[in-house]
Design a protein around this motif. Structure first.
Motif, PDB file in Angstrom:
ATOM      1  N   LEU A  73      -7.582  -1.039  -4.162  1.00 24.90           N
ATOM      2  CA  LEU A  73      -8.274   0.167  -3.709  1.00 24.90           C
ATOM      3  C   LEU A  73      -7.518   1.381  -4.221  1.00 24.90           C
ATOM      4  CD1 LEU A  73     -10.275   1.755  -1.787  1.00 24.90           C
ATOM      5  CD2 LEU A  73      -8.460   1.604  -0.072  1.00 24.90           C
ATOM      6  N   LEU A  74      -8.211   2.264  -4.942  1.00 21.01           N
ATOM      7  CA  LEU A  74      -7.625   3.495  -5.448  1.00 21.01           C
ATOM      8  C   LEU A  74      -8.547   4.651  -5.070  1.00 21.01           C
ATOM      9  CD1 LEU A  74      -6.628   2.287  -9.034  1.00 21.01           C
ATOM     10  CD2 LEU A  74      -5.026   2.969  -7.249  1.00 21.01           C
ATOM     11  N   THR A  75      -8.034   5.628  -4.330  1.00 19.13           N
ATOM     12  CA  THR A  75      -8.844   6.778  -3.959  1.00 19.13           C
ATOM     13  C   THR A  75      -8.116   8.063  -4.328  1.00 19.13           C
ATOM     14  OG1 THR A  75      -7.972   7.188  -1.728  1.00 19.13           O
ATOM     15  CG2 THR A  75      -9.603   5.440  -1.946  1.00 19.13           C
ATOM     16  N   ASN A  76      -8.895   9.122  -4.478  1.00 18.40           N
ATOM     17  CA  ASN A  76      -8.331  10.444  -4.785  1.00 18.40           C
ATOM     18  C   ASN A  76      -9.220  11.492  -4.130  1.00 18.40           C
ATOM     19  OD1 ASN A  76      -7.193  12.749  -5.824  1.00 18.40           O
ATOM     20  ND2 ASN A  76      -7.230  12.088  -7.953  1.00 18.40           N
ATOM     21  N   LYS A  77      -8.726  12.116  -3.075  1.00 17.71           N
ATOM     22  CA  LYS A  77      -9.492  13.092  -2.305  1.00 17.71           C
ATOM     23  C   LYS A  77      -8.910  14.485  -2.483  1.00 17.71           C
ATOM     24  CE  LYS A  77     -12.204  14.700   1.035  1.00 17.71           C
ATOM     25  NZ  LYS A  77     -13.671  14.758   0.920  1.00 17.71           N
ATOM     26  N   ALA A  78      -9.728  15.409  -2.998  1.00 16.76           N
ATOM     27  CA  ALA A  78      -9.295  16.796  -3.134  1.00 16.76           C
ATOM     28  C   ALA A  78      -9.344  17.488  -1.769  1.00 16.76           C
ATOM     29  CB  ALA A  78     -10.178  17.533  -4.128  1.00 16.76           C
ATOM     30  N   VAL A  79      -8.348  18.340  -1.516  1.00 13.60           N
ATOM     31  CA  VAL A  79      -8.257  19.053  -0.247  1.00 13.60           C
ATOM     32  C   VAL A  79      -8.066  20.536  -0.522  1.00 13.60           C
ATOM     33  CG1 VAL A  79      -6.985  19.299   1.913  1.00 13.60           C
ATOM     34  CG2 VAL A  79      -7.216  17.042   0.869  1.00 13.60           C
ATOM     35  N   SER A  80      -8.785  21.371   0.236  1.00 14.20           N
ATOM     36  CA  SER A  80      -8.664  22.818   0.080  1.00 14.20           C
ATOM     37  C   SER A  80      -8.731  23.468   1.459  1.00 14.20           C
ATOM     38  CB  SER A  80      -9.796  23.357  -0.809  1.00 14.20           C
ATOM     39  OG  SER A  80      -9.694  24.754  -0.949  1.00 14.20           O
ATOM     40  N   ALA A  81      -7.830  24.389   1.730  1.00 14.90           N
ATOM     41  CA  ALA A  81      -7.801  25.063   3.022  1.00 14.90           C
ATOM     42  C   ALA A  81      -7.164  26.436   2.857  1.00 14.90           C
ATOM     43  CB  ALA A  81      -7.021  24.231   4.041  1.00 14.90           C
ATOM     44  N   SER A  82      -7.272  27.214   3.914  1.00 13.96           N
ATOM     45  CA  SER A  82      -6.667  28.545   3.927  1.00 13.96           C
ATOM     46  C   SER A  82      -5.711  28.631   5.108  1.00 13.96           C
ATOM     47  CB  SER A  82      -7.751  29.617   4.052  1.00 13.96           C
ATOM     48  OG  SER A  82      -7.178  30.910   4.123  1.00 13.96           O
ATOM     49  N   VAL A  83      -4.521  29.162   4.861  1.00 12.40           N
ATOM     50  CA  VAL A  83      -3.512  29.304   5.905  1.00 12.40           C
ATOM     51  C   VAL A  83      -3.319  30.793   6.153  1.00 12.40           C
ATOM     52  CG1 VAL A  83      -1.179  28.717   6.647  1.00 12.40           C
ATOM     53  CG2 VAL A  83      -2.408  27.186   5.106  1.00 12.40           C
ATOM     54  N   SER A  84      -4.069  31.337   7.114  1.00 10.10           N
ATOM     55  CA  SER A  84      -4.059  32.779   7.345  1.00 10.10           C
ATOM     56  C   SER A  84      -2.703  33.280   7.825  1.00 10.10           C
ATOM     57  CB  SER A  84      -5.138  33.154   8.369  1.00 10.10           C
ATOM     58  OG  SER A  84      -4.946  32.452   9.589  1.00 10.10           O
ATOM     59  N   SER A  85      -1.990  32.441   8.584  1.00 10.02           N
ATOM     60  CA  SER A  85      -0.690  32.868   9.115  1.00 10.02           C
ATOM     61  C   SER A  85       0.389  32.893   8.042  1.00 10.02           C
ATOM     62  CB  SER A  85      -0.253  31.942  10.249  1.00 10.02           C
ATOM     63  OG  SER A  85       0.010  30.633   9.753  1.00 10.02           O
ATOM     64  N   GLY A  86       0.208  32.055   7.014  1.00 11.19           N
ATOM     65  CA  GLY A  86       1.214  31.979   5.952  1.00 11.19           C
ATOM     66  C   GLY A  86       2.518  31.363   6.397  1.00 11.19           C
ATOM     67  N   SER A  87       2.515  30.710   7.554  1.00  8.55           N
ATOM     68  CA  SER A  87       3.743  30.152   8.115  1.00  8.55           C
ATOM     69  C   SER A  87       3.856  28.654   7.859  1.00  8.55           C
ATOM     70  CB  SER A  87       3.776  30.390   9.628  1.00  8.55           C
ATOM     71  OG  SER A  87       2.727  29.666  10.269  1.00  8.55           O
ATOM     72  N   GLY A  88       5.062  28.123   8.060  1.00  7.92           N
ATOM     73  CA  GLY A  88       5.260  26.687   7.916  1.00  7.92           C
ATOM     74  C   GLY A  88       4.448  25.908   8.922  1.00  7.92           C
ATOM     75  N   GLY A 109       0.804  -1.216   0.000  1.00 10.08           N
ATOM     76  CA  GLY A 109       0.000   0.000   0.000  1.00 10.08           C
ATOM     77  C   GLY A 109       0.831   1.257   0.000  1.00 10.08           C
ATOM     78  N   ARG A 110       0.192   2.349  -0.453  1.00  5.17           N
ATOM     79  CA  ARG A 110       0.885   3.647  -0.497  1.00  5.17           C
ATOM     80  C   ARG A 110      -0.114   4.780  -0.259  1.00  5.17           C
ATOM     81  NH1 ARG A 110       3.885   3.673  -5.505  1.00  5.17           N
ATOM     82  NH2 ARG A 110       5.579   2.826  -4.208  1.00  5.17           N
ATOM     83  N   TRP A 111       0.308   5.735   0.567  1.00  8.45           N
ATOM     84  CA  TRP A 111      -0.430   6.983   0.796  1.00  8.45           C
ATOM     85  C   TRP A 111       0.379   8.105   0.187  1.00  8.45           C
ATOM     86  CZ3 TRP A 111      -4.594   8.535   4.355  1.00  8.45           C
ATOM     87  CH2 TRP A 111      -4.651   9.912   4.575  1.00  8.45           C
ATOM     88  N   ARG A 112      -0.246   8.917  -0.667  1.00  5.35           N
ATOM     89  CA  ARG A 112       0.436  10.048  -1.298  1.00  5.35           C
ATOM     90  C   ARG A 112      -0.358  11.331  -1.069  1.00  5.35           C
ATOM     91  NH1 ARG A 112       0.390   8.872  -7.347  1.00  5.35           N
ATOM     92  NH2 ARG A 112      -1.260   7.406  -6.774  1.00  5.35           N
ATOM     93  N   SER A 113       0.317  12.354  -0.595  1.00  6.59           N
ATOM     94  CA  SER A 113      -0.304  13.666  -0.439  1.00  6.59           C
ATOM     95  C   SER A 113       0.524  14.702  -1.185  1.00  6.59           C
ATOM     96  CB  SER A 113      -0.371  14.082   1.036  1.00  6.59           C
ATOM     97  OG  SER A 113      -0.977  13.090   1.824  1.00  6.59           O
ATOM     98  N   LEU A 114      -0.152  15.565  -1.922  1.00  9.29           N
ATOM     99  CA  LEU A 114       0.510  16.673  -2.603  1.00  9.29           C
ATOM    100  C   LEU A 114      -0.294  17.942  -2.355  1.00  9.29           C
ATOM    101  CD1 LEU A 114       2.476  18.046  -4.602  1.00  9.29           C
ATOM    102  CD2 LEU A 114       0.956  17.281  -6.443  1.00  9.29           C
ATOM    103  N   TYR A 115       0.380  18.982  -1.867  1.00 12.21           N
ATOM    104  CA  TYR A 115      -0.270  20.259  -1.599  1.00 12.21           C
ATOM    105  C   TYR A 115       0.520  21.382  -2.251  1.00 12.21           C
ATOM    106  CZ  TYR A 115      -2.208  17.329   2.107  1.00 12.21           C
ATOM    107  OH  TYR A 115      -2.791  16.304   2.796  1.00 12.21           O
ATOM    108  N   ILE A 116      -0.207  22.365  -2.758  1.00 11.03           N
ATOM    109  CA  ILE A 116       0.422  23.561  -3.322  1.00 11.03           C
ATOM    110  C   ILE A 116      -0.038  24.757  -2.492  1.00 11.03           C
ATOM    111  CG2 ILE A 116       0.746  24.995  -5.358  1.00 11.03           C
ATOM    112  CD1 ILE A 116       1.801  22.136  -5.675  1.00 11.03           C
ATOM    113  N   PHE A 117       0.928  25.435  -1.874  1.00  9.16           N
ATOM    114  CA  PHE A 117       0.623  26.615  -1.058  1.00  9.16           C
ATOM    115  C   PHE A 117       1.004  27.870  -1.815  1.00  9.16           C
ATOM    116  CE2 PHE A 117       2.026  29.831   2.119  1.00  9.16           C
ATOM    117  CZ  PHE A 117       0.769  30.111   2.636  1.00  9.16           C
ATOM    118  N   ASP A 118       0.069  28.823  -1.871  1.00  9.63           N
ATOM    119  CA  ASP A 118       0.293  30.103  -2.534  1.00  9.63           C
ATOM    120  C   ASP A 118       0.427  31.185  -1.456  1.00  9.63           C
ATOM    121  OD1 ASP A 118       0.318  32.423  -3.982  1.00  9.63           O
ATOM    122  OD2 ASP A 118      -1.464  31.959  -5.177  1.00  9.63           O
ATOM    123  N   PRO A 119       1.636  31.669  -1.198  1.00  7.49           N
ATOM    124  CA  PRO A 119       1.832  32.693  -0.165  1.00  7.49           C
ATOM    125  C   PRO A 119       1.054  33.979  -0.440  1.00  7.49           C
ATOM    126  CG  PRO A 119       3.925  31.721  -0.811  1.00  7.49           C
ATOM    127  CD  PRO A 119       2.912  31.263  -1.806  1.00  7.49           C
TER     128      PRO A 119
END
Length: 272
Positions: free
Chosen positions: A192-207, A159-169
């Motif tokens: 089993l193959l899944t693909n879940k879209a994720v969306s969030a806001s990072v108000s602090s803009g920090s790591g 099995g494998r879990w993969r996450s990819l996120y793009i942050f726009d400062p």
């Protein structure tokens, strides 16, 4: 479809941890065309980058990630935490030619702080994972990757879990996807193959803020998966078969060879 295109589709569909097995099968199936495997280099490169293949550098102890976001060109990739660049053989999945590689640019500090916060999260929640952060799109955004592999070929699953996120400062937006790929192949072939879209806001803009939102999103998706598995087990899967035979008695499988089909299993006298 040409023979090359067909074989490339085999590579593209290789389950987690099974690329070497797929290559061996391809060689067995194409003995009449021994040069075919040498033409698959672009397919191997695409597979490794899309699957976020991991590799330990010579002398290193932690796995690093292969992806289009960490590519330098010419078969070389880099890792921020180890400050290294290296060659990667996409067929053997081995690294070599390690050199020093210092990250510079507008997002360098954000990348490093994200890695620091991400390290705590990943080590707490994943038993075997690699993670990375990379400046992308002319140093205007940051890509964050988490990949966790668990292989158990002796028990016929990987099995494998993969996450990819793009942050726009500039906007504080965090967009990404979580993909889960599990292959079970004992006396069958289930995937089993899944693909879940994720969306969030990072108000602090920090790591730290980026790592916090990633953790919240992944925890929510893990809970969704758990509920889905429970629903399948208690609902759909049970509907596929009887819980008991028509006799309302469990079959004693160690005695199955001695059953008389009509009388013992059917519950009535067998015709002669």
């Amino acid at each position: 479809m040409s023979n090359l295109a067909t074989v490339e589709s085999f590579v593209e569909g290789a389950p987690p941890g099974e690329l070497a097995d797929v290559i061996a099968d391809i060689k067995s199936l194409t003995v009449s065309d021994p040069g075919l495997v040498s033409k698959l280099a672009p397919a191997f490169e695409k597979y490794n980058e899309e699957q976020f293949a991991t590799v330990k550098l010579p002398g290193g102890s932690q796995p690093v990630i292969i992806s289009s976001h960490s590519a330098l060109g010419g078969g070389r990739y880099y890792d921020v935490e180890s400050s290294s660049s290296f060659d990667f053989d996409h067929t053997t999945q081995k690294a070599s030619g390690v050199q020093s590689h210092a990250l510079e640019g507008a997002q360098a500090d954000l990348v490093k702080s994200t890695l620091k916060s991400l390290s705590t999260y990943v080590k707490e929640h994943y038993p075997n994972a690699a993670y990375g952060a990379y400046p992308i799109e002319n140093d205007s955004k940051v890509a964050v990757i988490i990949v966790s592999n668990k292989y158990s070929p002796n028990n016929f699953w990987n099995g494998r879990w993969r996450s990819l996120y793009i942050f726009d400062p500039a906007s504080g937006s965090l967009e990404g996807s979580i993909k889960v790929d599990v292959h079970y192949y004992e006396d069958g072939n289930v995937r089993l193959l899944t693909n879940k879209a994720v969306s969030a806001s990072v108000s602090s803009g920090s790591g730290a803020g980026i790592a916090k939102e990633i953790g919240a999103g992944e925890r929510k998706y893990q809970e969704e998966l758990n509920r889905g598995f429970t629903s399948l087990s208690e609902g759909a899967f049970k509907g596929l078969r009887r819980q008991l035979p028509v006799t309302r008695q469990k079959i004693e499988w160690d005695k199955v060879a001695s059953y008389r089909v009509g009388q013992d299993i059917g519950g009535g006298s067998s015709r002669r």
